[in-house]
Every structure is written in structure tokens, then in C-alpha cells.
Design a protein around this motif. Structure first.
Motif, short mmCIF file in Angstrom:
data_model
loop_
_atom_site.label_atom_id
_atom_site.label_comp_id
_atom_site.label_asym_id
_atom_site.label_seq_id
_atom_site.Cartn_x
_atom_site.Cartn_y
_atom_site.Cartn_z
N ILE A 160 44.91 44.87 45.35
CA ILE A 160 45.24 45.67 44.18
C ILE A 160 46.74 45.90 44.13
O ILE A 160 47.33 46.47 45.05
CB ILE A 160 44.47 47.00 44.18
N SER A 161 47.34 45.44 43.03
CA SER A 161 48.78 45.58 42.84
C SER A 161 49.12 47.03 42.51
O SER A 161 48.36 47.70 41.82
CB SER A 161 49.20 44.68 41.68
N ARG A 162 50.13 47.58 43.09
CA ARG A 162 51.19 46.94 43.83
C ARG A 162 50.96 47.10 45.32
O ARG A 162 51.10 46.13 46.06
CB ARG A 162 52.53 47.57 43.44
N MET A 179 43.73 35.07 49.03
CA MET A 179 43.97 36.40 48.48
C MET A 179 44.29 36.27 47.00
O MET A 179 45.09 35.44 46.59
CB MET A 179 45.15 37.07 49.20
N ILE A 180 43.62 37.10 46.20
CA ILE A 180 43.81 37.12 44.76
C ILE A 180 44.36 38.49 44.37
O ILE A 180 43.70 39.51 44.60
CB ILE A 180 42.46 36.89 44.03
N PRO A 181 45.56 38.55 43.80
CA PRO A 181 46.09 39.85 43.37
C PRO A 181 45.53 40.24 42.00
O PRO A 181 45.32 39.38 41.14
CB PRO A 181 47.59 39.62 43.28
N ILE A 182 45.26 41.51 41.83
CA ILE A 182 44.91 42.03 40.51
C ILE A 182 45.78 43.25 40.24
O ILE A 182 46.20 43.94 41.16
CB ILE A 182 43.41 42.38 40.36
N THR A 183 46.04 43.49 38.97
CA THR A 183 46.79 44.68 38.58
C THR A 183 45.79 45.71 38.09
O THR A 183 45.04 45.45 37.16
CB THR A 183 47.80 44.35 37.47
N LEU A 184 45.80 46.83 38.76
CA LEU A 184 44.89 47.91 38.41
C LEU A 184 45.52 49.18 38.93
O LEU A 184 45.73 49.33 40.12
CB LEU A 184 43.54 47.66 39.09
N SER A 185 45.87 50.09 38.03
CA SER A 185 46.53 51.31 38.46
C SER A 185 46.07 52.48 37.62
O SER A 185 45.90 52.35 36.41
CB SER A 185 48.04 51.16 38.36
N MET A 199 44.54 44.63 34.47
CA MET A 199 44.52 43.23 34.13
C MET A 199 43.28 42.65 34.78
O MET A 199 43.14 42.71 35.99
CB MET A 199 45.76 42.52 34.66
N VAL A 200 42.38 42.14 33.98
CA VAL A 200 41.16 41.58 34.54
C VAL A 200 41.55 40.38 35.40
O VAL A 200 42.28 39.50 34.95
CB VAL A 200 40.17 41.16 33.43
N PRO A 201 41.11 40.36 36.65
CA PRO A 201 41.53 39.30 37.57
C PRO A 201 41.07 37.92 37.10
O PRO A 201 39.99 37.76 36.56
CB PRO A 201 40.86 39.68 38.89
N ASP A 202 41.92 36.95 37.33
CA ASP A 202 41.62 35.58 36.97
C ASP A 202 41.09 34.86 38.20
O ASP A 202 41.83 34.25 38.95
CB ASP A 202 42.89 34.89 36.46
#
Length: 152
Positions: free
Chosen positions: A34-36, A53-59, A67-70
Motif C-alpha cells: 500500500i502506497s506510500r 510485489m504489486i504497489p497500490i495507491t490507497l490512502s 487507485m484500483v490495483p492493476d
């Protein structure tokens, strides 16, 4: 303003390595960072376990957005292929539980069948129970603001 508690890079690396040891027997197929703040321990765990590892933006606090992970969850040809994925969602702190609750909603919506949650620091009064943590605190008793080395 509450006191601040500073963590060093060495502490973060040690805590992340400890999480990797805790989760290793589970054979996760993907780490979700989960970013950041969660991307750093997620990357360390990813390298230690040799798992993508797949980053996603969720805050819910800084730059509050999603941002729905791709990643391939929910986009397979067959109905049972997704059962082969085991996700570990990683963040730096489980403070209130709001971020992890939103992550759980996203993972469920995308069709993930097996997801667990890990964090460097777990706030005991949080509304979300993570599966793994490196350190547990109680902000209701010690409301110190956690400062990570990447925030300096």
C-alpha cells in the motif's frame, strides 16, 4: 502535539525481515504494497521471499484517494484460476484500520479468495485485526506520532 517516535532504516529492515519470517510458511503468490509507506516493507518482504510485489495507491490520510490495483485478479478466463492466488497486503501502520478495511473491500471486489494482512506497526485499538505485525503499540495509552525514515 503528541511526542514523536522515530524509526531507523535498520529497524525497518529488521521489522520487515521479521514479517517475512512470519509469513514465509504461507506460500503467498503476491505481495500487495500500500502506497506510500507500505511499499517499502512490501519490497523488502518481496525480495526476501522472492514473491512479486504489486504497489497500490490507497490512502485515508495523505492524498486521500484510491487507485484500483492493476493485477490479474478478476480478469481470468476460467472460474477457478483465481483460487491459486494468495495475497499478502502490507502497510507501514495499522492505525485506525480504515486503510486495511478499504483494501479488504478492493480485494474482495476484485475476486481475491485468499488475502491476509501484515503491518510493521499495529495499533492495538485499531478497528481492523491484521494477521501479522512486527510491533504492537497502543496509541490510546501512548499517542506518539510514528515517524519513518522515509518521512524525514
Amino acid at each position: 502535539m503528541p511526542d514523536k517516535k522515530y524509526y531507523t532504516w535498520k529497524q525497518i529492515h529488521s521489522m520487515s525481515a521479521h514479517l517475512a519470517e512470519l509469513v514465509e510458511p504461507k506460500f503467498f503468490t503476491h505481495i500487495i504494497g500500500i502506497s506510500r509507506g507500505g511499499c517499502i516493507p512490501a519490497t523488502i518482504i518481496s525480495h526476501k521471499l522472492d514473491i512479486p510485489m504489486i504497489p497500490i495507491t490507497l490512502s485515508t490520510r495523505d492524498h486521500a484517494k484510491e487507485m484500483v490495483p492493476d493485477f490479474p485478479v478478476g480478469h481470468g478466463i476460467g472460474d477457478d484460476w483465481i483460487d491459486h492466488y494468495k495475497f499478502l497486503v502490507v502497510d507501514d501502520i495499522n492505525d485506525t484500520g480504515h486503510t486495511f478495511k478499504k483494501a479488504r473491500e478492493i480485494m474482495h471486489h476484485r475476486g481475491a479468495k485468499y488475502t491476509e494482512y501484515a503491518v510493521l506497526i499495529d495499533n492495538k485499538p485499531s478497528d481492523f485485526d491484521v494477521n501479522y505485525y512486527a510491533e504492537q503499540i497502543d496509541k490510546s495509552k501512548d499517542p506518539a506520532w510514528i515517524v519513518y525514515p522515509w518521512e524525514l
